[in-house]
Design an enzyme around this catalytic site. Structure first.
Site, PDB file in Angstrom:
ATOM      1  N   ASP A   6       0.848  -1.189   0.000  1.00 53.46           N
ATOM      2  CA  ASP A   6       0.000   0.000   0.000  1.00 53.46           C
ATOM      3  C   ASP A   6       0.889   1.246   0.000  1.00 53.46           C
ATOM      4  O   ASP A   6       2.035   1.192   0.441  1.00 53.46           O
ATOM      5  CB  ASP A   6      -0.896  -0.029   1.248  1.00 53.46           C
ATOM      6  CG  ASP A   6      -1.812   1.169   1.351  1.00 53.46           C
ATOM      7  OD1 ASP A   6      -2.346   1.614   0.315  1.00 53.46           O
ATOM      8  OD2 ASP A   6      -2.004   1.678   2.471  1.00 53.46           O
ATOM      9  N   ASP A   8      -0.313   4.910   0.989  1.00 49.87           N
ATOM     10  CA  ASP A   8      -0.601   5.896   2.035  1.00 49.87           C
ATOM     11  C   ASP A   8      -0.411   5.297   3.421  1.00 49.87           C
ATOM     12  O   ASP A   8      -1.055   4.314   3.780  1.00 49.87           O
ATOM     13  CB  ASP A   8      -2.019   6.445   1.869  1.00 49.87           C
ATOM     14  CG  ASP A   8      -2.227   7.086   0.495  1.00 49.87           C
ATOM     15  OD1 ASP A   8      -1.239   7.585  -0.074  1.00 49.87           O
ATOM     16  OD2 ASP A   8      -3.357   7.063  -0.005  1.00 49.87           O
ATOM     17  N   ASP A 112      -1.691  -0.620   5.937  1.00 46.10           N
ATOM     18  CA  ASP A 112      -1.901  -0.073   7.280  1.00 46.10           C
ATOM     19  C   ASP A 112      -3.334  -0.247   7.761  1.00 46.10           C
ATOM     20  O   ASP A 112      -3.619  -0.023   8.930  1.00 46.10           O
ATOM     21  CB  ASP A 112      -1.520   1.410   7.336  1.00 46.10           C
ATOM     22  CG  ASP A 112      -2.361   2.263   6.398  1.00 46.10           C
ATOM     23  OD1 ASP A 112      -2.414   1.941   5.191  1.00 46.10           O
ATOM     24  OD2 ASP A 112      -2.959   3.249   6.862  1.00 46.10           O
TER      25      ASP A 112
END
Length: 148
Positions: A6, A8, A112
């Site tokens: 990922d 961000d 996250d």
């Protein structure tokens, strides 16, 4: 092993940039909707080096798998610009922008969030970045080598 990473808050610091932008311009409720937001995010400590290690490894086939910002149509381009700036042009073909991460087939997803964009339905192993088990890139790299 196919490894999806990922962007961000895994490769780049979205949260700090958003908080700073809200502090500077509280009238803009969604600072990520502003032109330039995504291409100017700062890399997370150890992230770029970790991707380079994975690229140079014989065991892993890394890709970036990121969801777009529906509030910023420029996010698609800006995320691409960020990848070239920090990882290199050679990696832009390994950028996948998709709102549902469960649609992709792979071995590992480093994210996250454990849910919200299909992470909870991903067929492979989810490595929850920022969790107790995987708090940083050092722990993620160790976990990847243990799972390889």
């Amino acid at each position: 092993m196919i490894v999806y990473i990922d962007m961000d808050d895994v490769l780049c610091d979205f949260t700090t940039a958003k908080e700073k932008a809200l502090e500077e311009n509280p009238q803009i409720a969604f600072p990520q909707s502003q032109f330039g937001f995504f291409q100017n995010l700062v890399p997370i400590e150890g992230a770029i080096e970790a991707v380079e290690l994975l690229v140079n490894s014989q065991r892993f086939d890394p890709y970036i798998l990121t969801a777009p910002s529906t509030r910023n149509p420029f996010s698609y381009t800006e995320k691409r610009v960020w990848v070239e700036k920090y990882i290199g042009y050679h990696f832009v073909e390994k950028l996948i922008i998709c709102s549902n991460k469960a649609l992709l087939k792979g071995d590992i997803l480093i994210d996250d969030n454990a849910s919200g964009k299909g992470q909870d339905n991903f067929d492979g192993k989810l490595m929850h970045f920022g969790s107790v088990q995987y708090p940083d890139w050092s722990a993620v790299l160790k976990g990847l080598h243990e799972n390889a």
